[in-house]
Motif scaffolding. Structure first.
Motif, PDB file in Angstrom:
ATOM      1  N   ALA A 180     -12.528  -2.835  -2.605  1.00 41.78           N
ATOM      2  CA  ALA A 180     -12.814  -2.216  -3.891  1.00 41.78           C
ATOM      3  C   ALA A 180     -12.777  -3.240  -5.023  1.00 41.78           C
ATOM      4  CB  ALA A 180     -11.806  -1.114  -4.166  1.00 41.78           C
ATOM      5  N   ASP A 181     -11.842  -4.165  -4.928  1.00 38.24           N
ATOM      6  CA  ASP A 181     -11.750  -5.198  -5.964  1.00 38.24           C
ATOM      7  C   ASP A 181     -13.009  -6.044  -5.999  1.00 38.24           C
ATOM      8  OD1 ASP A 181      -9.316  -4.404  -6.781  1.00 38.24           O
ATOM      9  OD2 ASP A 181      -8.195  -5.868  -5.585  1.00 38.24           O
ATOM     10  N   GLU A 227      -9.995   0.998  -8.105  1.00 38.16           N
ATOM     11  CA  GLU A 227     -10.910   1.095  -6.969  1.00 38.16           C
ATOM     12  C   GLU A 227     -12.140   1.925  -7.297  1.00 38.16           C
ATOM     13  OE1 GLU A 227      -8.813   2.522  -3.631  1.00 38.16           O
ATOM     14  OE2 GLU A 227      -7.992   0.553  -3.142  1.00 38.16           O
ATOM     15  N   SER A 273     -17.857 -11.235 -12.232  1.00 35.26           N
ATOM     16  CA  SER A 273     -16.920 -12.341 -12.072  1.00 35.26           C
ATOM     17  C   SER A 273     -17.035 -13.011 -10.714  1.00 35.26           C
ATOM     18  CB  SER A 273     -15.494 -11.890 -12.355  1.00 35.26           C
ATOM     19  OG  SER A 273     -15.204 -10.712 -11.689  1.00 35.26           O
ATOM     20  N   ILE A 274     -17.741 -12.398  -9.775  1.00 40.37           N
ATOM     21  CA  ILE A 274     -18.134 -13.129  -8.561  1.00 40.37           C
ATOM     22  C   ILE A 274     -19.644 -13.008  -8.417  1.00 40.37           C
ATOM     23  CG2 ILE A 274     -15.945 -12.905  -7.321  1.00 40.37           C
ATOM     24  CD1 ILE A 274     -17.197 -10.541  -5.802  1.00 40.37           C
ATOM     25  N   LYS A 322     -19.811 -18.221  -6.048  1.00 43.72           N
ATOM     26  CA  LYS A 322     -18.518 -17.567  -5.772  1.00 43.72           C
ATOM     27  C   LYS A 322     -18.757 -16.364  -4.877  1.00 43.72           C
ATOM     28  CE  LYS A 322     -17.234 -17.713 -10.144  1.00 43.72           C
ATOM     29  NZ  LYS A 322     -16.561 -17.295 -11.364  1.00 43.72           N
ATOM     30  N   ASN A 368      -2.921 -12.242   5.026  1.00 44.65           N
ATOM     31  CA  ASN A 368      -4.074 -11.585   5.638  1.00 44.65           C
ATOM     32  C   ASN A 368      -4.337 -12.099   7.041  1.00 44.65           C
ATOM     33  OD1 ASN A 368      -4.728  -9.844   3.609  1.00 44.65           O
ATOM     34  ND2 ASN A 368      -6.071 -11.287   2.561  1.00 44.65           N
ATOM     35  N   MET A 369      -4.110 -13.392   7.211  1.00 44.69           N
ATOM     36  CA  MET A 369      -4.409 -14.014   8.502  1.00 44.69           C
ATOM     37  C   MET A 369      -3.223 -13.916   9.451  1.00 44.69           C
ATOM     38  SD  MET A 369      -7.482 -15.627   8.036  1.00 44.69           S
ATOM     39  CE  MET A 369      -7.559 -17.228   8.798  1.00 44.69           C
ATOM     40  N   ARG A 402     -17.771 -21.100  -2.924  1.00 41.73           N
ATOM     41  CA  ARG A 402     -16.409 -20.920  -3.451  1.00 41.73           C
ATOM     42  C   ARG A 402     -15.895 -19.582  -2.958  1.00 41.73           C
ATOM     43  NH1 ARG A 402     -15.486 -21.469  -9.548  1.00 41.73           N
ATOM     44  NH2 ARG A 402     -13.379 -21.009  -8.819  1.00 41.73           N
ATOM     45  N   GLN A 403     -14.976 -19.650  -2.004  1.00 42.58           N
ATOM     46  CA  GLN A 403     -14.505 -18.408  -1.396  1.00 42.58           C
ATOM     47  C   GLN A 403     -13.454 -17.752  -2.278  1.00 42.58           C
ATOM     48  OE1 GLN A 403     -11.511 -17.234   0.222  1.00 42.58           O
ATOM     49  NE2 GLN A 403     -12.526 -15.391   0.949  1.00 42.58           N
ATOM     50  N   ILE A 404     -13.652 -16.499  -2.597  1.00 42.81           N
ATOM     51  CA  ILE A 404     -12.679 -15.724  -3.362  1.00 42.81           C
ATOM     52  C   ILE A 404     -12.158 -14.624  -2.459  1.00 42.81           C
ATOM     53  CG2 ILE A 404     -12.289 -14.346  -5.440  1.00 42.81           C
ATOM     54  CD1 ILE A 404     -13.228 -16.982  -6.295  1.00 42.81           C
ATOM     55  N   ASN A 405     -10.867 -14.493  -2.407  1.00 40.36           N
ATOM     56  CA  ASN A 405     -10.271 -13.477  -1.534  1.00 40.36           C
ATOM     57  C   ASN A 405     -10.029 -12.191  -2.308  1.00 40.36           C
ATOM     58  OD1 ASN A 405      -9.271 -12.618   0.914  1.00 40.36           O
ATOM     59  ND2 ASN A 405      -7.161 -13.128   0.355  1.00 40.36           N
ATOM     60  N   LEU A 406     -10.874 -11.207  -2.087  1.00 41.29           N
ATOM     61  CA  LEU A 406     -10.685  -9.913  -2.746  1.00 41.29           C
ATOM     62  C   LEU A 406     -10.811  -8.812  -1.703  1.00 41.29           C
ATOM     63  CD1 LEU A 406     -12.881 -10.324  -5.959  1.00 41.29           C
ATOM     64  CD2 LEU A 406     -10.396 -10.196  -5.886  1.00 41.29           C
ATOM     65  N   GLN A 466     -14.505 -11.879   7.318  1.00 44.12           N
ATOM     66  CA  GLN A 466     -14.354 -13.333   7.254  1.00 44.12           C
ATOM     67  C   GLN A 466     -15.153 -14.021   8.361  1.00 44.12           C
ATOM     68  OE1 GLN A 466     -10.343 -14.812   7.578  1.00 44.12           O
ATOM     69  NE2 GLN A 466     -10.944 -16.915   7.190  1.00 44.12           N
ATOM     70  N   GLY A 493     -12.692 -11.465 -15.592  1.00 41.76           N
ATOM     71  CA  GLY A 493     -13.151 -11.903 -14.288  1.00 41.76           C
ATOM     72  C   GLY A 493     -12.039 -12.491 -13.456  1.00 41.76           C
ATOM     73  N   VAL A 494     -12.437 -13.236 -12.431  1.00 42.94           N
ATOM     74  CA  VAL A 494     -11.420 -13.845 -11.564  1.00 42.94           C
ATOM     75  C   VAL A 494     -11.389 -15.355 -11.790  1.00 42.94           C
ATOM     76  CG1 VAL A 494     -11.427 -12.080  -9.784  1.00 42.94           C
ATOM     77  CG2 VAL A 494     -13.085 -13.922  -9.672  1.00 42.94           C
ATOM     78  N   THR A 543      -5.044  -1.709   3.477  1.00 42.47           N
ATOM     79  CA  THR A 543      -5.196  -3.162   3.573  1.00 42.47           C
ATOM     80  C   THR A 543      -5.759  -3.552   4.932  1.00 42.47           C
ATOM     81  OG1 THR A 543      -2.853  -3.130   4.018  1.00 42.47           O
ATOM     82  CG2 THR A 543      -3.528  -3.879   1.857  1.00 42.47           C
ATOM     83  N   ALA A 578      -8.451 -15.545  -5.983  1.00 42.94           N
ATOM     84  CA  ALA A 578      -8.415 -16.958  -6.327  1.00 42.94           C
ATOM     85  C   ALA A 578      -9.009 -17.704  -5.159  1.00 42.94           C
ATOM     86  CB  ALA A 578      -6.977 -17.408  -6.569  1.00 42.94           C
ATOM     87  N   ASP A 579      -9.304 -18.980  -5.355  1.00 43.78           N
ATOM     88  CA  ASP A 579      -9.746 -19.748  -4.200  1.00 43.78           C
ATOM     89  C   ASP A 579      -8.836 -20.937  -3.927  1.00 43.78           C
ATOM     90  OD1 ASP A 579     -10.481 -21.093  -6.409  1.00 43.78           O
ATOM     91  OD2 ASP A 579     -12.543 -21.501  -5.801  1.00 43.78           O
ATOM     92  N   TRP A 595     -13.031 -10.694   2.419  1.00 42.53           N
ATOM     93  CA  TRP A 595     -11.629 -10.391   2.621  1.00 42.53           C
ATOM     94  C   TRP A 595     -11.122 -11.165   3.831  1.00 42.53           C
ATOM     95  CZ3 TRP A 595      -9.845  -4.603   2.863  1.00 42.53           C
ATOM     96  CH2 TRP A 595      -8.451  -4.553   2.807  1.00 42.53           C
ATOM     97  N   LYS A 596     -10.257 -12.083   3.575  1.00 42.80           N
ATOM     98  CA  LYS A 596      -9.735 -12.901   4.672  1.00 42.80           C
ATOM     99  C   LYS A 596      -8.886 -12.064   5.620  1.00 42.80           C
ATOM    100  CE  LYS A 596     -10.037 -17.613   3.368  1.00 42.80           C
ATOM    101  NZ  LYS A 596      -9.416 -18.919   3.496  1.00 42.80           N
ATOM    102  N   GLY A 597      -8.957 -12.421   6.870  1.00 39.79           N
ATOM    103  CA  GLY A 597      -8.143 -11.718   7.852  1.00 39.79           C
ATOM    104  C   GLY A 597      -8.809 -10.459   8.371  1.00 39.79           C
ATOM    105  N   GLU A 607       0.799  -1.208   0.000  1.00 42.07           N
ATOM    106  CA  GLU A 607       0.000   0.000   0.000  1.00 42.07           C
ATOM    107  C   GLU A 607       0.838   1.267   0.000  1.00 42.07           C
ATOM    108  OE1 GLU A 607      -2.461  -0.025   3.353  1.00 42.07           O
ATOM    109  OE2 GLU A 607      -2.852   2.110   3.182  1.00 42.07           O
TER     110      GLU A 607
END
Lengths: 262, 266, 259, 343
Positions: D175-176, A220, D185-186, D140, B219-220, D168-172, D150, B123-124, D74, B206-207, D144-146, A206
């Motif tokens: 804003a994404d 964004e 796309s999700i 999907k 992140n965790m 289906r977990q997507i980590n974004l 979550q 897309g993703v 973040t 992604a997953d 955001w993980k963490g 960032e």
């Protein structure tokens, strides 16, 4: 005949510009005919006018300056350390045997993979961003300096030792000049890598400013014009920097051609 | 094969182990002496623990397979496109003048800058990742193939002319073998970049995958998992490179066959 | 009378290159006629256009004025009836010795190919080397393979562009003998470009002396001696002196010195 | 360059001052919080109130102490990273990230409860016509993980008989995820109260946690690093005092309109900002009760247990040891607010 030559060169340029222009036209027609929303793909002229507007407002210049500073610091740090390690391994077989296996193993870690670790160690700050850029610059310079130094024809070294060249003098007067082309190739590759990683670093670590930030803001705020401006700007800057380094390389070699042992 | 292994002498190998060993010792003692917080410098044993945990939970296998799958597809798409374009550019100077400038100019855009566009356009999904990796794999391949093909020595081209080699025969018997060393270099760089970009692609939405694993761990706040990811990714990259080196040695046996002396292993 | 196979005739041939925008005449009004089955050497100092002349005969240079005729037909491009041995052996490094020799035999089936390859490797004394790579050969051996490759195509005429130029003196003399042996065996026209006067006299029926800028034929000398020739014989020395005189070298030392 | 030079020189300065004498006040206090959409604003309302009213300056300018605030794009994960690198002294962020940081080995104390009962919203692509959380099965879903998103997502799924494996977990990041949902796309995302995609007709609201049990909703926490707290206990108390002053303002219903306007400045839409606090929700005084009381401790205990159970963390945390209400108590006493909030 000279005129013919110039005509020829102009012809080559024209052929080369034809494809980009055709693509721009297709792009324009595609968007203006409504096949794709301008929100997803802005018109080329919109991108251009946004670019010009941002440039004249000075904000973009500032972003570019900040990015360039990161690249310069990272590049200098990475190439300097890479040069030293490459030189050391090139000059001493023992050093090579000591460091090469570790170096080649660590080299296999994709550069992007380092980002999380670097951030955890150094925080989300300028140090981390510069380090990421530096890692990118580090490998090509190390590899090419090593190859260049190791590839110096034996005969030159032998000749120099006949004339009593030793140690630093041998390195400075014989080995480095002979290895120069390879080292310069390393610098060029390093620069390319630095540039790729700069954007990655600015997106993943960032930051408040920088050309990557411009792309990020565009992403964004769902402002594709800004994203495209960022892409065009990074491309142009990359192009200019590559040209500058190529020119510098030509100047440094002054047209000399060296033999390199395979 | 045999020759390849013979050439790495045991003594040299031993020397090569010294540095990693020293690093490991310094690392462990730094942790033991609490010079650094264990937060920043995961103890080696913790790392082994974490690796074992990840491996035994099956998480690691899933992610490795997902990443490899993406690398293979992305690489195949990007590298074959790059190979074909490079070949055409090398063979036809018109095509070189026509497409070359655009390809060279577009290379200047750092691939990560394209990420937002790729996500928006594709897309993703898996396809977006293939595209991203393919772009990374494309450039080294196109330039190396081009260089290899266009720099086939005039001496060999004349020879082919004398012996009336044309078309496909000329391509397969003269051009491609001569360009092979550079093409292989292209493959190595391509694959290396694919491997780098898969991590990048998996960070953005992604997953599964090693990049996802690391991003999620970041992140965790699980530094041990991040470091494990690095170790795994590096090891696989090392393995891929090792296999490629063996293939390269076999394919280019004609080039190194008389080389008795020590060669730099770059 | 019909022309015999392997007859090379050059009529009023001129050739110029464009260098930095200005035309440079390299060959001027060359007239030559080589009888079938003879060994011809073209000698001259560097840059006299002798290699260009050879490349015209080979068909690699097609833009020229005048005529280069093989068996009465104008040479328009390379053809299987002319073989070539370059100064650099020009073996393809990625092919084995056997594959290199078979390079011009691509249209034959494997068995026929192998037969010819074996025969020609034996001819040049390299039986058993077919699976070696060029990088494993010495210079002399590589040049033998190149000769085998050229002969494998059964050419009517073999063109040799300083074929032994890159070899050391002893290997060179040995290879000269080999060339003579092959020529006697194959009974084809051989045209060799060289700047080694001894080599030309030792091998040739006819020595063509060229001078440079522009390349013109200065003199054609027939060598009638019996083979094998003795390099130390007085007739040999005499011819040598005669040739060297054309290069203004003969005058500096008296004959007695040479004898 | 300047920034990190500064940081380095601060670190050096800090080292010198610490080793030379046990200083009673720092040159600078460094804060970190997850960023809001607009630059210069935090996600946490209390921070925006503090800055709006200049409370830090009022408290610390007389001592010549500088305040350095980092707004972390973040969010929680980035805050933890900065804390690990030793870049901040205080951080105000979401409970799950705080727990992750502590479980990951950060040395800090949990000293204040800036807000509790935060809401998250689940949006789905409009054309999918998703009516309930159960319909998310196999879809999907991005969160955001963490971050608190979550744990909140997991708890909502759990309440509806689903687990993470069913989607289906997507980590974004925030804003994404919005961009990805807009682009199709999700299929769904778990996000915060600002929901412009609904106005644009691109998304529908599937679920929000406003009626979820308060104890299972997310809460903020203010942490101070052990180093700082040990070296400057008094300064720590004064920081807490500033926070409590802002909390006091936040707790008053009459300030609600001003709060909504403040949220608009951070980048939210007025109607969502207005609707976020108070209505169909906790009373302000309850939501902005800063006292790290038993309820607060229990909430964190529950979260730690939940995280352990779901293998989100691999190490237990002694919450009783971790939460330190002494600073809050001292500050409340100083402000005469001991009895303002429920005990």
């Amino acid at each position: 005949m000279q005129i013919m030559n110039i005509q020829n060169r102009v012809k080559i340029k024209v052929i080369g510009i034809a494809l980009p222009i055709a693509l721009l036209i297709v792009w324009h027609v595609f968007v203006s005919a409504g096949y794709v929303s301008p929100h997803i793909l802005p018109l080329p002229e919109t991108v251009l006018s946004t670019l010009v507007r941002l440039l004249t407002k000075g904000k973009l210049i500032l972003m570019i300056a900040i990015s360039l500073r990161r690249v310069v610091y990272g590049f200098l740090l990475g190439t300097a350390s890479g040069f030293l390690l490459g030189l050391l391994m090139g000059l001493s077989r023992t050093a090579e045997k000591l460091f090469a296996p570790t170096f080649h193993t660590i080299r296999q870690v994709p550069l992007i993979g380092w980002i999380p670790l670097i951030v955890m160690w150094f925080g989300m700050n300028e140090v981390s961003r510069i380090l990421v850029v530096a890692i990118g610059a580090f490998y090509p310079t190390t590899l090419n300096t090593f190859a260049g130094v190791r590839g110096v024809p034996r005969k030159y070294v032998e000749l120099a030792s006949v004339y009593g060249y030793k140690g630093l003098k041998l390195v400075r007067r014989i080995i480095l000049p002979a290895a120069l082309p390879s080292i310069i190739t390393g610098f060029t590759l390093s620069l390319g890598m630095s540039w790729v990683l700069l954007v990655a670093a600015e997106l993943l670590i960032e930051t408040m400013a920088g050309i990557g930030k411009v792309i990020d803001i565009g992403r964004e705020t769902f402002n594709m014009e800004l994203v495209m401006v960022g892409i065009v700007t990074t491309g142009l800057l990359g192009f200019i920097m590559t040209k500058v380094v190529e020119r510098a390389a030509q100047a440094a070699q002054k047209g000399r051609v060296f033999e390199q042992e395979q | 094969m045999k020759n390849f292994f013979q050439r790495i002498e045991w003594k040299d190998k031993l020397l090569g182990v010294i540095v990693p060993l020293l690093v490991l010792i310094a690392w462990q003692s730094a942790v033991s002496l609490q010079l650094f917080s264990p937060l920043l410098l995961i103890p080696p044993l913790t790392l082994v623990d974490t690796l074992w945990y990840l491996a035994s939970s099956g998480e690691l296998t899933t992610n490795i397979l997902a990443s490899l799958n993406r690398v293979v597809f992305g690489f195949l798409i990007g590298a074959s496109a790059g190979f074909l374009l490079g070949l055409f550019m090398g063979l036809s100077s018109f095509f070189d003048q026509f497409a070359g400038p655009l390809i060279k100019a577009s290379k200047q855009v750092p691939q990560f800058a394209l990420m937002p566009l790729i996500i928006l356009w594709f897309g993703v999904d898996e396809f977006a990742k293939f595209v991203f990796i393919a772009i990374g794999a494309f450039y080294p391949m196109v330039f190396n193939t081009y260089q290899g093909v266009s720099s086939v020595s005039k001496r060999y081209r004349e020879l082919a002319q004398v012996f009336d080699y044309k078309g496909f025969r000329y391509l397969t018997k003269v051009i491609l073998p001569s360009a092979l060393p550079l093409i292989i270099t292209g493959v190595r760089h391509s694959l290396g970049l694919s491997w780098m970009f898969v991590v990048g692609a998996e960070i953005f939405g992604a997953d599964t995958g090693l990049g996802y694993m690391m991003a999620a761990a970041r992140n965790m706040f699980q530094i041990d998992v991040v470091m494990s990811g690095l170790v795994v990714i590096g090891s696989i990259g090392f393995g891929i490179n090792f296999i490629l080196q063996i293939i390269e040695k076999r394919l280019l046996v004609w080039r190194v066959s008389t080389d008795q002396g020590a060669k730099c292993k770059s | 009378m019909s022309i015999q196979k392997g007859t090379l005739e050059i009529k009023n041939l001129s050739k110029s290159f464009i260098v930095d925008g200005t035309p440079l005449q390299v060959l001027s009004n060359i007239n030559l006629k080589f009888p079938s089955g003879s060994f011809i050497s073209i000698v001259g100092s560097s840059g006299c256009g002798k290699t260009t002349l050879l490349r015209i005969m080979l068909g690699l240079e097609t833009r020229y004025e005048g005529d280069a005729l093989l068996d009465g037909e104008r040479i328009e491009g390379p053809g299987a009836n002319r073989g070539i041995v370059f100064q650099d052996h020009r073996l393809l490094p990625w092919l084995t010795v056997g594959e290199n020799v078979a390079f011009g035999l691509d249209k034959l089936d494997r068995k026929a190919k192998k037969l010819i390859v074996d025969e020609h490797l034996k001819l040049v004394g390299l039986s058993g080397f077919e699976s070696a790579y060029p990088a494993q050969l010495s210079g002399g051996m590589a040049q033998r393979v190149a000769i085998a490759r050229a002969l494998a195509n059964k050419p009517e005429i073999l063109l040799l562009d300083e074929p032994l130029g890159a070899l050391d003196a002893l290997t060179r003399m040995h290879m000269q003998k080999e060339l003579e042996r092959l020529w006697l065996l194959e009974k084809i026209t051989m045209v060799m470009v060289t700047h080694d006067v001894d080599e030309a006299i030792y091998l040739s029926d006819i020595v063509v002396i060229m001078s440079s800028r522009p390349g013109i034929i200065k003199k054609i000398i027939k060598i009638p001696f019996a083979r094998p020739r003795d390099r130390a014989s007085s007739e040999f020395m005499q011819v040598k002196a005669e040739i060297l005189k054309e290069f203004h070298l003969g005058t500096e030392y008296p004959f007695a010195y040479a004898i | 360059m300047n920034k990190w030079k500064k940081i380095l020189s601060f670190a050096a300065l800090l080292f010198i001052t610490v080793s030379a004498q046990a200083a009673d006040k720092p040159k600078v206090i460094r804060f970190a919080y997850p960023a809001a959409t607009n630059p210069g604003y935090a996600g946490a309302p209390v921070i925006n109130v503090i800055n709006d009213q200049g409370l830090f300056e009022k408290e610390f300018s007389k001592d010549g102490i500088k305040i350095e605030q980092s707004y972390i794009k973040t969010a929680g994960p980035g805050t933890n990273e900065g804390l690990a690198a030793g870049l901040y002294d205080f951080a105000d962020y979401g409970d799950f990230a705080i727990v992750l940081g502590k479980a990951g080995g950060l040395k800090n104390k949990l000293i204040l409860a800036p807000s509790k009962g935060g809401n998250v919203y689940i949006l789905a692509r409009a054309e999918l016509h998703i009516k309930s959380v159960k319909d998310l099965k196999g879809k999907k879903v991005s969160y955001w993980k963490g971050t608190v998103l979550q744990t909140q997502a997991l708890r909502v799924l759990e309440a509806n008989g689903l687990t993470e494996k069913d989607i289906r977990q997507i980590n974004l990041t925030g804003a994404d995820a919005l961009a990805a949902l807009a682009a199709g796309s999700i299929d769904a995302l778990v996000g915060s109260y600002d929901r412009p995609l609904i106005d644009q007709g691109l998304a529908t609201l599937v679920y929000d946690t406003r009626n979820f049990p308060v104890q299972k909703r997310y809460r903020e926490g203010l942490i101070v690093t052990d180093d700082f707290a040990k070296k400057y206990p008094d300064i720590t108390k004064r920081v807490v005092k500033v926070f409590i002053q802002a909390e006091h303002w936040l707790s008053q219903e009459k300030n609600k309109e001003r709060l909504a306007q403040l949220l608009v400045k951070t980048g939210a839409k007025y109607k969502y900002a207005k609707g976020e606090f108070g209505v169909g929700n906790l009373p302000l005084k309850e939501q902005f009760n800063p006292v790290p009381d038993k309820d607060f401790v229990d909430g964190y205990k529950d979260l730690v247990d939940y995280s352990l159970k779901n293998k989100l963390i691999r190490r237990n945390i002694d919450v009783d040891q971790w939460v330190d209400r002494s600073y809050a108590d001292a500050a409340l006493k100083e402000l005469g607010l001991q009895n303002y909030w429920a005990k």
